[in-house]
Write an enzyme that holds these catalytic residues in place. Structure first.
Site, PDB file in Angstrom:
ATOM      1  N   THR A  32       0.816  -1.208   0.000  1.00  0.00           N
ATOM      2  CA  THR A  32       0.000   0.000   0.000  1.00  0.00           C
ATOM      3  C   THR A  32       0.856   1.266   0.000  1.00  0.00           C
ATOM      4  OG1 THR A  32      -1.723  -1.175   1.208  1.00  0.00           O
ATOM      5  CG2 THR A  32      -1.838   1.229   1.223  1.00  0.00           C
ATOM      6  N   GLU A  33       0.388   2.266  -0.753  1.00  0.00           N
ATOM      7  CA  GLU A  33       1.061   3.564  -0.822  1.00  0.00           C
ATOM      8  C   GLU A  33       0.051   4.677  -0.584  1.00  0.00           C
ATOM      9  OE1 GLU A  33       4.402   2.215  -4.163  1.00  0.00           O
ATOM     10  OE2 GLU A  33       3.134   3.968  -4.531  1.00  0.00           O
ATOM     11  N   GLY A  35      -0.975   6.901  -2.471  1.00  0.00           N
ATOM     12  CA  GLY A  35      -1.848   7.076  -3.629  1.00  0.00           C
ATOM     13  C   GLY A  35      -2.259   5.782  -4.290  1.00  0.00           C
ATOM     14  N   ALA A  36      -2.003   4.655  -3.620  1.00  0.00           N
ATOM     15  CA  ALA A  36      -2.326   3.353  -4.228  1.00  0.00           C
ATOM     16  C   ALA A  36      -2.663   2.346  -3.134  1.00  0.00           C
ATOM     17  CB  ALA A  36      -1.154   2.842  -5.066  1.00  0.00           C
ATOM     18  N   GLY A  37      -3.960   2.229  -2.862  1.00  0.00           N
ATOM     19  CA  GLY A  37      -4.424   1.230  -1.916  1.00  0.00           C
ATOM     20  C   GLY A  37      -5.094   0.109  -2.683  1.00  0.00           C
ATOM     21  N   SER A  38      -6.396   0.267  -2.911  1.00  0.00           N
ATOM     22  CA  SER A  38      -7.108  -0.715  -3.731  1.00  0.00           C
ATOM     23  C   SER A  38      -6.621  -0.694  -5.179  1.00  0.00           C
ATOM     24  CB  SER A  38      -8.613  -0.431  -3.691  1.00  0.00           C
ATOM     25  OG  SER A  38      -9.114  -0.573  -2.377  1.00  0.00           O
ATOM     26  N   GLN A  80     -38.386  -9.931  23.450  1.00  0.00           N
ATOM     27  CA  GLN A  80     -38.326 -10.337  22.045  1.00  0.00           C
ATOM     28  C   GLN A  80     -37.369  -9.466  21.231  1.00  0.00           C
ATOM     29  OE1 GLN A  80     -41.791  -9.863  19.242  1.00  0.00           O
ATOM     30  NE2 GLN A  80     -41.852 -12.101  19.408  1.00  0.00           N
ATOM     31  N   GLU A  99      -7.117  -5.386   2.616  1.00  0.00           N
ATOM     32  CA  GLU A  99      -7.157  -6.488   1.635  1.00  0.00           C
ATOM     33  C   GLU A  99      -8.298  -6.319   0.631  1.00  0.00           C
ATOM     34  OE1 GLU A  99      -6.099 -10.491   2.162  1.00  0.00           O
ATOM     35  OE2 GLU A  99      -5.224 -10.145   4.134  1.00  0.00           O
ATOM     36  N   THR A 158     -11.244  -3.099  -0.221  1.00  0.00           N
ATOM     37  CA  THR A 158     -12.428  -2.565   0.446  1.00  0.00           C
ATOM     38  C   THR A 158     -13.685  -3.330   0.033  1.00  0.00           C
ATOM     39  OG1 THR A 158     -12.892  -0.982  -1.325  1.00  0.00           O
ATOM     40  CG2 THR A 158     -11.407  -0.252   0.443  1.00  0.00           C
TER      41      THR A 158
END
Length: 380
Positions: free
Chosen positions: A127-128, A130-133, A280, A364, A366
């Site tokens: 992960t960065e 600007g770059a996750g998914s 209930q 891992e 979203t």
């Protein structure tokens, strides 16, 4: 696709042993480590003693082999006690999988001897900022220089960064090729040019170390390139196909722990002259919680079983990860509601579980990414 799972004697023994371990070693200290945000070294060492430091390691290195279904059992039982503590060892699985898929014998020997015999901690540096998914947007570079690659870039939200001895780093050898330039490298933590930042202050899983990692002209010999140049993206996707069901099992364990606290509290807490479990409204909440946990467990077990049959499936993996994480957020929230004011207090564990649960919808891939994967598979 039909599937059939019946736990064997070994799996039932592991489940029983871990349940006792969690009751004796994790539950009594989980509030302390959540409050202090210290890395739980004493518990980690006890988990290592049980052979849990890298549960997906080949039998050659671990003296035993856990299939994907058994790994799911282990993840669920540990996370029933504390997700943050459990992830300290479970996080070793993610960087290990690409090594299993594409590593040379020398690379595997180096990686797994350290993890299994020397009990080293590993870290997955993907992960960065600007770059996750969006893995294809990774900007960390690896420039060829003779027999070496020079790695430059910044990674963020890296689990185990401050405590690890080895990284698996995803970098781009040719940014003009986009995701086709992505390549994995095995990097020793002691290599010159690596700087690890401070421990991130997180909403949940607080004792699980997370930090920024900067690579500044880090020289890595070509023998530590994993697979071939440009294989990084495909290796990442192949890894997630088998890791996401395990992440789903983490959510199942966390939700199971929250459900049990809420159920037991509802039996003891009295209002209007009777236990709230007899009302209930509470019964319906508990019924929904139990039903969703079981449904998530079965999705995870099916995805793990398919992987064990040599047929990992990206849609089944996303089913498991997505449903389990959304379920976990819902169940932990209901647990807080059942406990009422006590649920909102840090004197009880469910507020911590609710905070821990949120990350399940984020890391891992979203929940939104999982839906994109599922839709893509359905409409192919």
């Amino acid at each position: 696709m039909a599937f059939n799972i019946q736990f064997d004697e070994d799996q039932l023994a592991i489940q029983k042993m871990l349940r006792k371990f969690v009751e004796n070693e994790i539950i009594p200290v989980r509030a302390y480590y959540d409050e202090t945000e210290e890395y739980p070294w004493p518990v980690v060492k006890k988990m290592r003693d049980l052979g849990l430091n890298c549960i997906i390691a080949p039998e050659k290195y671990n003296s035993f082999y856990y299939d994907a279904v058994t790994c799911g059992i282990i993840a669920e039982e540990l996370c029933r006690g504390c997700c943050g503590i459990a992830l300290c060892v479970l996080d070793n699985c993610l960087p290990a999988k690409p090594v299993i898929f594409a590593g040379t014998e020398e690379q595997k020997d180096w990686w797994f001897t350290r993890c299994c015999q020397e009990n080293k901690i590993a870290s997955f540096a993907m992960t960065e900022p600007g770059a996750g998914s969006d893995v294809a947007n990774i900007t960390t570079t690896a420039r060829k220089d003779g027999d070496y690659y020079i790695i430059n870039g910044t990674k963020c939200f890296i689990s185990n960064a401050n405590v690890c001895s080895q990284f698996l780093v995803l970098a781009n050898v040719d940014r003009s090729k986009g995701h086709r330039g992505l390549t994995f490298f095995i990097v020793d933590r002691d290599t010159e040019g690596i700087t690890v930042g401070k421990h991130e202050k997180k909403m949940g899983i607080r004792c699980n170390d997370t930090a920024e990692v900067v690579f500044d002209n880090v020289r890595v010999h070509k023998k530590w390139l994993l697979g071939q140049e440009g294989q990084g993206f495909l290796l990442s996707m192949k890894t997630f196909e088998v890791s996401r069901p395990l992440t789903g099992a983490v959510s199942v364990g966390l939700a199971q722990g929250a459900y049990e606290v809420a159920r037991d509290y509802a039996k003891e807490r009295a209002t209007f002259g009777k236990p709230i479990a007899s009302h209930q409204a509470i019964q319906f909440m508990l019924a929904d919680m139990a039903m969703k946990i079981e449904a998530a467990r079965l999705l995870c077990q099916k995805a793990c079983w398919m992987a064990d049959q040599g047929n990992p499936n990206p849609m089944q993996a996303s089913f498991a990860k997505l449903f389990s994480s959304d379920m976990c957020v819902d169940v932990t929230s209901k647990a807080v509601q059942i406990l009422g004011g006590f649920g909102y207090s840090r004197e009880f564990p469910v507020e911590k579980m609710m905070r821990d649960a949120k990350v399940m919808q984020i890391f891992e891939g979203t929940s939104e990414i999982q839906r994109m994967i599922i839709a893509g598979e359905l409409l192919r």
